[in-house]
Design an enzyme around this catalytic site. Structure first.
Site, mmCIF file in Angstrom:
data_model
loop_
_atom_site.group_PDB
_atom_site.id
_atom_site.type_symbol
_atom_site.label_atom_id
_atom_site.label_comp_id
_atom_site.label_asym_id
_atom_site.label_seq_id
_atom_site.Cartn_x
_atom_site.Cartn_y
_atom_site.Cartn_z
ATOM 1 N N GLU A 52 0.859 -1.196 0.000
ATOM 2 C CA GLU A 52 0.000 0.000 0.000
ATOM 3 C C GLU A 52 0.886 1.235 0.000
ATOM 4 O O GLU A 52 2.109 1.141 0.191
ATOM 5 C CB GLU A 52 -0.936 -0.011 1.214
ATOM 6 C CG GLU A 52 -1.922 -1.177 1.166
ATOM 7 C CD GLU A 52 -2.953 -1.134 2.272
ATOM 8 O OE1 GLU A 52 -3.538 -0.078 2.508
ATOM 9 O OE2 GLU A 52 -3.167 -2.179 2.900
ATOM 10 N N HIS A 112 -9.055 9.431 2.656
ATOM 11 C CA HIS A 112 -8.630 8.341 1.772
ATOM 12 C C HIS A 112 -8.811 8.815 0.327
ATOM 13 O O HIS A 112 -9.826 9.421 -0.005
ATOM 14 C CB HIS A 112 -9.483 7.093 2.031
ATOM 15 C CG HIS A 112 -8.904 5.844 1.462
ATOM 16 N ND1 HIS A 112 -8.892 5.584 0.115
ATOM 17 C CD2 HIS A 112 -8.299 4.785 2.054
ATOM 18 C CE1 HIS A 112 -8.306 4.403 -0.089
ATOM 19 N NE2 HIS A 112 -7.935 3.904 1.070
ATOM 20 N N ARG A 123 -0.893 8.559 1.458
ATOM 21 C CA ARG A 123 -2.231 8.910 0.956
ATOM 22 C C ARG A 123 -2.578 10.387 1.077
ATOM 23 O O ARG A 123 -3.419 10.874 0.311
ATOM 24 C CB ARG A 123 -3.307 8.030 1.576
ATOM 25 C CG ARG A 123 -3.434 8.068 3.040
ATOM 26 C CD ARG A 123 -4.587 7.196 3.499
ATOM 27 N NE ARG A 123 -4.428 5.784 3.159
ATOM 28 C CZ ARG A 123 -4.962 4.784 3.859
ATOM 29 N NH1 ARG A 123 -5.672 5.043 4.927
ATOM 30 N NH2 ARG A 123 -4.791 3.538 3.506
ATOM 31 N N HIS A 160 -11.490 9.469 6.362
ATOM 32 C CA HIS A 160 -11.253 8.034 6.585
ATOM 33 C C HIS A 160 -10.791 7.709 7.999
ATOM 34 O O HIS A 160 -11.193 6.700 8.555
ATOM 35 C CB HIS A 160 -10.191 7.586 5.574
ATOM 36 C CG HIS A 160 -9.877 6.131 5.590
ATOM 37 N ND1 HIS A 160 -10.845 5.167 5.353
ATOM 38 C CD2 HIS A 160 -8.724 5.456 5.790
ATOM 39 C CE1 HIS A 160 -10.278 3.959 5.413
ATOM 40 N NE2 HIS A 160 -9.005 4.112 5.695
ATOM 41 N N ARG A 209 -1.293 8.896 9.101
ATOM 42 C CA ARG A 209 -1.082 7.462 9.367
ATOM 43 C C ARG A 209 -0.634 6.720 8.113
ATOM 44 O O ARG A 209 -1.180 6.921 7.027
ATOM 45 C CB ARG A 209 -2.391 6.854 9.869
ATOM 46 C CG ARG A 209 -2.346 5.356 10.065
ATOM 47 C CD ARG A 209 -3.678 4.857 10.565
ATOM 48 N NE ARG A 209 -4.728 5.072 9.614
ATOM 49 C CZ ARG A 209 -5.109 4.176 8.711
ATOM 50 N NH1 ARG A 209 -4.503 3.005 8.619
ATOM 51 N NH2 ARG A 209 -6.096 4.445 7.883
HETATM 52 C C1 SIN Z 1 -7.444 0.573 2.490
HETATM 53 O O1 SIN Z 1 -7.727 -0.609 2.311
HETATM 54 O O2 SIN Z 1 -7.102 1.337 1.593
HETATM 55 C C2 SIN Z 1 -7.520 1.117 3.875
HETATM 56 C C3 SIN Z 1 -6.376 0.660 4.647
HETATM 57 C C4 SIN Z 1 -6.119 1.595 5.783
HETATM 58 O O3 SIN Z 1 -6.833 2.563 5.961
HETATM 59 O O4 SIN Z 1 -5.144 1.362 6.493
#
Ligand code: SIN
Length: 532
Positions: free
Chosen positions: A112, A227, A273, A334, A369
């Site tokens: 991610e 997000h 993000r 988010h 975060r």
């Molecule tokens: C996501 O699946 O993009 C969310 C994961 C997260 O917020 O840590």
């Protein structure tokens, strides 16, 4: 009057795992307000970050990525302690029965934004659900855990400065005092402050507002993480399109056009993000767009269907086949990176009050975060908290079970009607989105702060504790947390992590102390919380 050893407020990963550990020490009541399976953890898609030893990676690299995303406000020693405890936390989850995906005899690790390695364990695209449902099953089998899905915690009960329980609304609409040796707030975040959010309806900042009214220290609430990718589906609740999609090759495009995120950061779609979210917002504003597009159709169809079954099915039902074409996306609120200040034992500044998970500020997330660090924090901090409570109980002299006493219910008589509550909640969400959202300006924030303070005074004029129903109580919690978020954001006068102030586009050279919360107004109703 219900009396337990421990009260856990919240039914997500933090609350349930803490309850399972505390059950070794005494009788635990777990209180939820929207049923036992409603929580942000349950909705988490991507996964849980941990260094597992299955691929070349290190805890130092995970720490470095977390510090980088956190934009100078993480507490390095705490980051090291929490991330260093990740392998043991994953071990506990596996022991409880969480079925993380495996491939060729190893964990299947996804990637991610902001992570320099594949280190996210997952169960397809519903990792949160796999964790919470497993924990819930274990909790419901445990003879010392008592689960209450419809018990809204309205305020803390304090006696001589120490927390002795909560006032909770029962299914007949009556407030009742629940008493315990210790209260653990694990009630999640405040995404419902915003018009567009990936959070469930119950994410109304309750734990933060309760703790604030009781005088606990909070920090960093201005750092609301947005997000980058939820499905653009006007009129429908926001649906998250996991960051793991980008980890597995999805790209962001302008509608009918080319990629754009690499103009903002060389890591492009895999930048942290906050950067991706602002890139999308700026493109939408500059070009007058309602959305951008996320495209994973370049990846094998079978991989998309097997790794992302839930997202694939949801998008298909809304008319988008992920295997063939891009889907329209917009950012949404988010995660709250700030919260109730705790030490590494889960202790807040109020004796016998603990906080774990999104409701808490531990120093792990700083100003932003890192993806998939939050489920990890829930499991690790629940363990540290329970271990600390066990140590205290072994010392015996502390934490006696409070003696039940007759409680005088500090009830308000003036309350807004249902229409006003609903309408104000909507106007607050729209105003927070507009003025305290992804890009903020001092004039917008100042005007918003004035409105929230005025509404709070007008709708809840009495300095008393308990309102007659859950909706009004949630609105008061939302207004109080909106004031804390907005005042914190206005006070910061810089841009850092998830907080972006258009008049101060750069970070300060010397970061503001996160505990500098003097700008926050005094809560209306502290004294009345104390028991007679
Ligand atoms: C996501 O699946 O993009 C969310 C994961 C997260 O917020 O840590």
């Amino acid at each position: 009057m219900p009396v337990f050893d421990f009260l856990v407020i919240g039914t997500g990963a933090a609350g349930l795992s803490c309850a399972l550990e505390l059950a070794e020490l005494g009788e635990v009541a777990v209180l939820g307000k929207g049923g036992l399976s409603e929580s942000a953890s349950d909705w988490a898609q991507g996964g849980i970050a941990a260094v597992t030893g299955d691929i070349p990676d290190s805890i130092e690299a995970h720490v470095a990525d977390t510090l980088d995303a956190g934009a100078g406000l993480c507490h390095r020693d705490r980051v090291q302690q929490i991330l260093g405890a990740a392998p043991a936390a994953i071990g506990r989850l596996i022991q409880w029965g969480v079925p993380f995906d495996r491939e060729d005899g190893r964990w299947h690790l996804t990637r991610e934004g902001g992570h320099s390695a594949r280190r996210v364990l997952h169960q397809a695209d519903h990792t949160g659900q796999a964790i919470t449902r497993t924990l819930l099953r274990q909790a419901s089998l445990h003879s010392r855990i008592h689960l209450f899905g419809q018990a809204f915690a309205g305020d803390l009960i304090l006696r001589e400065g120490s927390c002795q329980g909560v006032w909770a609304l029962d299914t007949d609409g009556q407030w009742e005092a629940w008493v315990a040796r210790a209260v653990i707030l694990a009630s999640g975040g405040l995404g419902q402050l915003y018009l567009h959010t990936s959070n469930p309806r119950g994410a109304t900042g309750d734990g933060m507002a309760l703790a604030y009214r009781a005088g606990a220290q909070l920090a960093g609430l201005e750092f609301v993480q947005f997000h980058p990718t939820t499905l653009y589906d006007p009129g429908q609740p926001a649906f998250l399109l996991s960051e793991a999609l980008r980890g597995e090759g999805a790209i962001l495009r302008l509608p009918g056009g080319g990629r754009f995120v690499e103009r903002y950061d060389p890591r492009a779609e895999l930048a942290p993000r906050d950067i991706v979210t602002r890139a999308i917002q700026r493109e939408m504003m500059a070009k007058g767009l309602s959305h951008v597009e996320l495209d994973i159709s370049g990846q094998p169809a079978e991989k998309i269907r097997s790794h992302f079954p839930g997202i694939y099915a949801h998008c298909l039902a809304r008319g988008y086949d992920l295997t063939r074409s891009p889907v329209p996306v917009v950012p949404a609120a988010h995660y709250s990176c700030g919260g109730i200040v705790t030490d590494m034992n889960g202790e807040t500044t109020i004796p016998s009050l603990y906080a774990v998970g999104e409701v808490a500020w531990t120093g792990l997330h700083g100003a932003n975060r890192l993806a998939s660090n939050s489920l990890l924090e829930c499991i690790v901090m629940a363990h540290f908290t329970a271990r600390n409570i066990a140590r205290k109980l072994a010392g015996r002299s502390r934490m006696p079970r409070p003696r039940p006493r007759r409680q005088d219910i500090p009830r308000c008589s003036q309350v807004p009607d249902t229409w006003t509550v609903t309408e104000t909640r909507h106007r607050l969400q729209a105003g927070m989105w507009e003025d305290v959202g992804i890009l903020r300006s001092p004039s917008g924030m100042a005007s918003a702060l004035g409105r929230w303070e005025q509404w709070l005074k007008a709708l809840f004029p009495e300095p008393c504790s308990l309102l007659p129903d859950q909706e009004a109580s949630e609105l008061r919690n939302l207004l109080q947390t909106a004031i804390l978020v907005t005042a914190g954001a206005l006070h910061r006068q810089e841009s850092r992590g998830c907080h972006y102030d258009t008049a101060f586009p750069h970070p300060r050279t010397e970061p503001l102390d996160l505990f500098q919360s003097r700008q926050w107004p005094e809560p209306q109703s502290r004294a009345v919380l104390a028991l007679a």
